[in-house]
Design an enzyme around this catalytic site. Structure first.
Site, PDB file in Angstrom:
ATOM      1  N   SER A  17       2.580 -22.422  27.329  1.00 49.98           N
ATOM      2  CA  SER A  17       1.953 -21.356  27.286  1.00 49.98           C
ATOM      3  C   SER A  17       0.649 -21.681  27.277  1.00 49.98           C
ATOM      4  O   SER A  17      -0.235 -20.652  27.540  1.00 49.98           O
ATOM      5  CB  SER A  17       2.107 -21.802  25.332  1.00 49.98           C
ATOM      6  OG  SER A  17       1.417 -20.984  24.751  1.00 49.98           O
ATOM      7  N   TRP A  77       0.965 -17.824  14.363  1.00 53.25           N
ATOM      8  CA  TRP A  77       2.150 -17.564  12.859  1.00 53.25           C
ATOM      9  C   TRP A  77       1.554 -18.582  12.557  1.00 53.25           C
ATOM     10  O   TRP A  77       2.007 -18.010  10.766  1.00 53.25           O
ATOM     11  CB  TRP A  77       3.191 -18.741  13.931  1.00 53.25           C
ATOM     12  CG  TRP A  77       4.397 -18.421  13.274  1.00 53.25           C
ATOM     13  CD1 TRP A  77       4.808 -17.441  12.973  1.00 53.25           C
ATOM     14  CD2 TRP A  77       5.762 -19.187  13.676  1.00 53.25           C
ATOM     15  NE1 TRP A  77       6.107 -17.592  12.299  1.00 53.25           N
ATOM     16  CE2 TRP A  77       6.767 -18.362  12.794  1.00 53.25           C
ATOM     17  CE3 TRP A  77       5.556 -19.530  14.464  1.00 53.25           C
ATOM     18  CZ2 TRP A  77       8.323 -18.512  13.035  1.00 53.25           C
ATOM     19  CZ3 TRP A  77       7.307 -20.403  14.519  1.00 53.25           C
ATOM     20  CH2 TRP A  77       8.475 -20.126  13.698  1.00 53.25           C
ATOM     21  N   LYS A 116       5.908 -15.295  24.862  1.00 51.35           N
ATOM     22  CA  LYS A 116       7.240 -15.211  24.607  1.00 51.35           C
ATOM     23  C   LYS A 116       7.681 -15.680  22.746  1.00 51.35           C
ATOM     24  O   LYS A 116       9.225 -14.760  22.219  1.00 51.35           O
ATOM     25  CB  LYS A 116       7.780 -16.090  25.572  1.00 51.35           C
ATOM     26  CG  LYS A 116       8.686 -14.857  26.674  1.00 51.35           C
ATOM     27  CD  LYS A 116       9.191 -16.573  27.283  1.00 51.35           C
ATOM     28  CE  LYS A 116       9.657 -15.684  28.798  1.00 51.35           C
ATOM     29  NZ  LYS A 116      10.614 -16.854  29.702  1.00 51.35           N
ATOM     30  N   ARG A 153       4.127 -28.687  18.615  1.00 54.03           N
ATOM     31  CA  ARG A 153       5.016 -27.737  19.213  1.00 54.03           C
ATOM     32  C   ARG A 153       5.778 -28.832  19.868  1.00 54.03           C
ATOM     33  O   ARG A 153       5.012 -29.877  20.460  1.00 54.03           O
ATOM     34  CB  ARG A 153       4.645 -26.658  19.866  1.00 54.03           C
ATOM     35  CG  ARG A 153       5.426 -25.416  20.208  1.00 54.03           C
ATOM     36  CD  ARG A 153       5.043 -24.378  20.917  1.00 54.03           C
ATOM     37  NE  ARG A 153       5.380 -24.140  21.512  1.00 54.03           N
ATOM     38  CZ  ARG A 153       5.407 -22.615  21.719  1.00 54.03           C
ATOM     39  NH1 ARG A 153       3.995 -22.429  21.580  1.00 54.03           N
ATOM     40  NH2 ARG A 153       6.169 -21.962  22.064  1.00 54.03           N
ATOM     41  N   HIS A 175      -9.361 -26.522  14.480  1.00 53.99           N
ATOM     42  CA  HIS A 175      -8.991 -27.378  16.072  1.00 53.99           C
ATOM     43  C   HIS A 175      -8.755 -28.477  15.951  1.00 53.99           C
ATOM     44  O   HIS A 175      -8.370 -29.988  17.231  1.00 53.99           O
ATOM     45  CB  HIS A 175      -9.276 -26.838  17.618  1.00 53.99           C
ATOM     46  CG  HIS A 175      -8.234 -25.155  17.624  1.00 53.99           C
ATOM     47  ND1 HIS A 175      -6.698 -25.143  17.057  1.00 53.99           N
ATOM     48  CD2 HIS A 175      -8.885 -23.786  17.925  1.00 53.99           C
ATOM     49  CE1 HIS A 175      -6.752 -23.823  17.742  1.00 53.99           C
ATOM     50  NE2 HIS A 175      -8.194 -22.865  18.082  1.00 53.99           N
TER      51      HIS A 175
HETATM   52  P1  A3P Z   1       4.583 -18.925  24.277  1.00 53.89           P
HETATM   53  O1  A3P Z   1       2.815 -19.045  25.041  1.00 53.89           O
HETATM   54  O2  A3P Z   1       5.473 -20.350  23.997  1.00 53.89           O
HETATM   55  O3  A3P Z   1       5.312 -17.402  23.811  1.00 53.89           O
HETATM   56  P2  A3P Z   1      -1.366 -19.672  19.174  1.00 53.89           P
HETATM   57  O4  A3P Z   1      -0.884 -19.093  18.432  1.00 53.89           O
HETATM   58  O5  A3P Z   1      -1.517 -21.913  18.675  1.00 53.89           O
HETATM   59  O6  A3P Z   1      -2.451 -19.912  20.001  1.00 53.89           O
HETATM   60  O7  A3P Z   1       0.018 -20.765  20.321  1.00 53.89           O
HETATM   61  C1  A3P Z   1       0.523 -18.901  20.604  1.00 53.89           C
HETATM   62  C2  A3P Z   1       2.220 -19.020  20.945  1.00 53.89           C
HETATM   63  O8  A3P Z   1       2.311 -19.705  19.714  1.00 53.89           O
HETATM   64  C3  A3P Z   1       2.881 -18.455  21.601  1.00 53.89           C
HETATM   65  O9  A3P Z   1       3.522 -18.711  22.820  1.00 53.89           O
HETATM   66  C4  A3P Z   1       3.068 -17.001  20.991  1.00 53.89           C
HETATM   67  O10 A3P Z   1       3.978 -16.303  21.656  1.00 53.89           O
HETATM   68  C5  A3P Z   1       3.464 -17.564  19.598  1.00 53.89           C
HETATM   69  N1  A3P Z   1       3.827 -17.290  18.391  1.00 53.89           N
HETATM   70  C6  A3P Z   1       2.467 -16.352  18.287  1.00 53.89           C
HETATM   71  N2  A3P Z   1       3.029 -15.347  17.391  1.00 53.89           N
HETATM   72  C7  A3P Z   1       3.970 -15.642  16.897  1.00 53.89           C
HETATM   73  C8  A3P Z   1       4.819 -15.442  16.230  1.00 53.89           C
HETATM   74  N3  A3P Z   1       4.599 -15.123  14.739  1.00 53.89           N
HETATM   75  N4  A3P Z   1       6.450 -15.908  15.639  1.00 53.89           N
HETATM   76  C9  A3P Z   1       6.564 -16.887  16.498  1.00 53.89           C
HETATM   77  N5  A3P Z   1       5.929 -17.602  17.673  1.00 53.89           N
HETATM   78  C10 A3P Z   1       4.187 -16.977  17.870  1.00 53.89           C
END
Ligand code: A3P
Length: 319
Positions: free
Chosen positions: A159, A73, A286, A151, A128
């Site tokens: 997640s 995101w 999600k 988070r 990271h």
């Molecule tokens: P969940 O597994 O709780 O759904 P990262 O990008 O650091 O790997 O984190 C992934 C998490 O961010 C996942 O959470 C994913 O669904 C959520 N995510 C990905 N894109 C997103 C967006 N555009 N808005 C909000 N959450 C998002």
């Protein structure tokens, strides 16, 4: 472009072979404890090479996170902000590529692949790596900025647990075992709490250099935080842009609802490195706040909260 091939990986591998090693909540590789953090064996070579060779530039904006804290995101939002004069919500590359492809590869992986961590027409880099393990030039270079996203540990954990237990995983982690590992700090770039605390403290000490974002805050007030992010990065929205609804457009383009339903993110794949490929949809599960409530027992949740209290209370940080 740095000359990756000439780096002495062998010496680095020797250093790594003397470090504590353990199975953690991670994809199939072991984790190694390096300067206080548990890092995947592959990434660690890159982390050390980056410490030795990465030279920050005054224009660099480094996006940092623990995996599963909102990296995908943050990359989308940052990309949409800095390229808003080049693309709109109809022709943005975010519509045809996962955001991980729109920004260059993680700094640490760039040192073990034949790829650059910089793009000539984009100021965005990503990592990271914990704050204390960043290459020194990141801190020493005026102008170079860091944006960190994190988070609630309970949601990051859930997640991460889903992510490492992907359908391909041959040895899935039971929930109890995964909680144990995460709470002990044995996870990607763990201890999670220490990773977050270092960036939190850095953002308090150097607010002009480090922006600290919480996933939950962006969810609850995306327009405010997108404006804040744009301003911090040096790409503030002009009043005229605001009145044309451009902030809202960035928010919508990068929303979970929009990105997760794009064909590329439903069916595409993302290759992080040669032997590591992910289904794009694994980055869009999600996208909710508080999903931990559907998985953790009250005792498990209390354990997370106790660690948060113990590690963060004095710093003023909470979720
Ligand atoms: P969940 O597994 O709780 O759904 P990262 O990008 O650091 O790997 O984190 C992934 C998490 O961010 C996942 O959470 C994913 O669904 C959520 N995510 C990905 N894109 C997103 C967006 N555009 N808005 C909000 N959450 C998002």
């Amino acid at each position: 472009r740095e000359e990756k091939e000439s780096f002495p990986k062998k010496e680095v591998q020797e250093t790594i072979s003397s470090l504590p090693r353990a199975r953690g909540l991670a994809l199939s590789e072991d984790l190694c404890q390096y300067q206080g953090f548990w890092v995947g064996l592959n990434a660690l070579v890159g982390v050390i090479l980056a410490q030795q060779h990465f030279q920050a530039q005054p224009t660099d904006i480094i996006l940092s996170s623990i995996p599963k804290s909102g990296t995908t995101w943050l990359k989308a939002l940052s990309f949409a902000i800095v390229t808003r004069n080049r693309y709109d919500d109809v022709n943005s590359p975010l519509l045809t590529e996962i955001s991980h492809e729109c920004v260059p590869v993680f700094i640490e992986f760039s040192f073990i692949q034949n790829k650059s961590c910089r793009s000539p027409d984009l100021p965005l880099l990503c990592t990271h790596t914990s704050f204390s393990c960043l290459p020194k030039s990141v801190i020493a270079t005026p102008g170079c900025k860091i944006v960190y996203i994190c988070r609630d540990p309970k949601d990051t954990f859930i997640s991460m647990w889903h992510f490492v237990n992907s359908p391909k995983s041959t040895d899935p982690f039971l929930l109890e075992e995964a909680v144990e590992l995460f709470c002990q700090g044995l996870s990607f770039q763990g201890p999670y709490w220490d990773h977050v605390l270092e960036y939190w403290n850095a953002s308090l000490e150097m607010p002009e250099k480090v922006l600290f974002l919480k996933y939950e805050d962006i969810k609850s007030n995306p327009v405010f935080h997108v404006k804040r992010l744009a301003e911090f990065m040096g790409y503030p929205f002009a009043l005229e842009e605001e009145s044309k609804g451009m902030v809202q457009k960035v928010v919508e383009l990068c929303s979970f609802e929009k990105l997760s339903t794009l064909e590329v993110n439903k069916t595409g794949k993302y290759k992080l490195r040669d032997e590591l490929e992910f289904e794009n949809r694994s980055f869009f599960r999600k996208g909710a706040v508080g999903d931990w409530k559907n998985y953790l027992t009250p005792e498990m949740a209390a354990r997370f909260d106790q660690i948060s209290e113990q590690k963060w209370k004095a710093s003023g940080l909470s979720f």
